[in-house]
Design an enzyme around this catalytic site. Structure first.
Site, mmCIF file in Angstrom:
data_model
loop_
_atom_site.group_PDB
_atom_site.id
_atom_site.type_symbol
_atom_site.label_atom_id
_atom_site.label_comp_id
_atom_site.label_asym_id
_atom_site.label_seq_id
_atom_site.Cartn_x
_atom_site.Cartn_y
_atom_site.Cartn_z
ATOM 1 N N SER A 130 1.685 -6.429 2.077
ATOM 2 C CA SER A 130 0.698 -6.902 3.051
ATOM 3 C C SER A 130 0.017 -5.824 3.874
ATOM 4 C CB SER A 130 1.341 -7.926 3.988
ATOM 5 O OG SER A 130 2.475 -7.388 4.632
ATOM 6 N N HIS A 179 2.708 -5.966 10.959
ATOM 7 C CA HIS A 179 1.474 -5.521 10.319
ATOM 8 C C HIS A 179 0.659 -4.601 11.223
ATOM 9 C CE1 HIS A 179 2.351 -9.437 8.233
ATOM 10 N NE2 HIS A 179 2.282 -8.586 7.221
ATOM 11 N N ASP A 210 2.602 -8.661 15.934
ATOM 12 C CA ASP A 210 3.630 -9.408 15.198
ATOM 13 C C ASP A 210 4.833 -8.548 14.827
ATOM 14 O OD1 ASP A 210 2.606 -7.794 13.214
ATOM 15 O OD2 ASP A 210 1.977 -9.422 11.898
#
Length: 498
Positions: free
Chosen positions: A46, A243, A240
């Site tokens: 990601s 990321h 978060d």
């Protein structure tokens, strides 16, 4: 393969002529191979795919010579988000800034980006036939199909790899380099280039378990030639804890480009980003991390409203970090946020200069609903000549004050006018201390009744309805203020406190 050849009006972060910006490469329209169409493959999970917030600023970033291969295998002008692995969360990643940097390094070529990353995938999913249940994909097989399609149009010039969060366990880390080596060998064979440049990114440093992978990544370059590892030093998450935020993802892309350019033999590459003989850990045995000691400031600092260091407002001279007098006022902030810490640095002001060091700088909403980065300030001002503070006229605006809130103790204040002064700021929980040349001159408690009363009596009351109150955030950036005057900083270091 269908070619997407609609004429696209381009908005770009780089100044372009309208005529050039509207041209679509003819070799793509004609579906012909072009040796000057340099293709790069983006692989990983990601953080390579990108999860940074796409604000209007990032929405507009494009380049007339940087293209992306879409989900439908169409070449399009590259823009955020490049990836489509998880459409609901796909955002700003490092790929676009990498592509733009590569295009600017070689103006004779066009860049093609092939996004293939899949969020949440362990390296075991990057093997032939492996299936990822969460995304209903075959990461390696799907990437290989896209690579082969892209090869019809130009040469594969390199691969970017950023992955490992899903493997950040001691057991997985022990076999990680072997698996990555096998993956690289497979990809090089498929691309027909046994020396294909591979650039690997460090995982972020804000999660301790990521160090399992970071600790083994430096082994890659000794085992696999023509690979390089780039640093994630100073990069931060978007809230978060996992990321990279948009500025950090963008900066990582530039570091990927520096690594790729070095492997390709380009001169004048900023090698500070490269882990190896040109990179040393910024943390000493006592826990001090270097934020600036005459090195490239872009590693740890950026503009308060941009991705990169504002060279139009700040300069490095004689290993000093200086705000340029009468230049555009552009504050700089650390790329990383800090919580409990001890900050030390040396400062020298020119005649009648004004500046400041802000800390626990966090996004606050003002009365108009606008979000502004702000926090408490260690005031820096020429006490000897600045007419606002001479003769102790405004003690809460004098050097060492918690600006507008707490005045320094005059008995312990020993500011040296137009000379070097040692500054120390300690934040531990809600308790804050200001030190000057070895003496504590201010102490206060953030969020206390007294603190809030003082805030309410100043201009900072504009944040009274903000979800985060002024000066009370748990985490925040360090900020060096540009007030239109020349101020010099050196030996900036920080130590995290428990």
């Amino acid at each position: 393969m269908q070619i997407h050849c609609t004429i696209i009006p381009i908005k770009t972060s780089i100044l372009l002529s309208t005529a050039i910006a509207l041209l679509f490469p003819l070799f793509l329209v004609a579906q012909k191979f072009d040796k000057n169409f340099h293709i790069y493959i983006l692989l990983g999970q990601s953080n390579m795919a990108g999860r940074g917030k796409i604000t209007p600023q990032y929405e507009k970033i494009q380049h007339e010579r940087v293209f992306m291969l879409s989900k439908e295998n169409k070449w399009e002008i590259a823009k955020h988000p490049l990836h489509f692995d998880k459409p609901k969360v796909a955002g700003v990643g490092p790929g676009l800034s990498f592509g733009i940097a590569m295009a600017e390094a070689n103006k004779a070529v066009t860049i093609g980006l092939v996004p293939c990353s899949v969020g949440g995938t362990a390296i075991s999913r990057w093997e032939p036939g492996a299936y990822d249940e969460a995304t209903k994909t075959h990461p390696y097989d799907d990437a290989l199909a896209r690579i082969k399609e892209a090869m019809k149009y130009g040469p594969i010039k390199g691969i970017l790899w950023h992955q490992g969060e899903a493997d950040s366990k001691e057991k997985n880390a022990s076999v990680y380099i072997d698996r990555l080596t096998a993956l690289i060998q497979r990809l090089r064979k498929e691309c027909g280039d046994p020396k294909l440049p591979i650039v690997v990114g460090q995982l972020a440093h804000y999660k301790s378990n990521y160090e399992y992978i970071n600790n083994v990544l430096p082994e890659l370059s000794s085992k696999v030639k023509n690979t390089i590892l780039v640093s994630s030093e100073g990069l931060w998450h978007g809230g978060d804890g996992t990321h990279f935020d948009s500025p950090s993802a963008t900066e990582l892309g530039r570091r990927f480009a520096n690594g790729m350019l070095q492997l390709q033999g380009y001169p004048s590459v900023q090698k500070e980003y490269i882990i190896g003989k040109n990179y040393t850990s910024p943390i000493d045995k006592n826990g001090w991390e270097v934020l600036f000691n005459g090195n490239n400031p872009n590693i740890r600092w950026r503009s308060i409203d941009g991705d990169s260091f504002p060279t139009e407002s700040w300069t490095i001279s004689d290993k000093l970090l200086k705000s340029i007098a009468k230049a555009k006022r552009k504050d700089i902030i650390t790329r990383e946020m800090f919580s409990n810490f001890e900050l030390e640095l040396e400062v020298k002001l020119t005649d009648s200069a004004n500046s400041g060091i802000k800390y626990i700088v966090a996004p606050l909403k003002n009365e108009k609903g606008n979000t502004i980065l702000n926090g408490p300030e260690y005031q820096l001002i020429d006490d000897c000549k600045h007419n606002w503070v001479t003769d102790n006229k405004n003690p809460t605006s004098s050097t060492g004050a918690a600006y507008l809130l707490y005045a320094p103790n005059p008995k312990d204040k020993n500011w040296k006018c137009q000379d070097w002064n040692r500054i120390k700021i300690i934040v531990k929980g809600q308790n804050v201390e200001h030190w000057l040349n070895g003496k504590k001159i201010v102490s206060y408690t953030r969020g206390s009744e007294d603190f809030r009363k003082k805030v309410a009596a100043t201009k900072f009351r504009e944040y009274e309805n903000s979800p985060i109150q002024y000066g009370e955030s748990e985490w925040g950036y360090i900020l060096l203020q540009h007030h239109g005057d020349e101020a010099s900083f050196r030996n900036i270091k920080i130590r995290r406190l428990k």
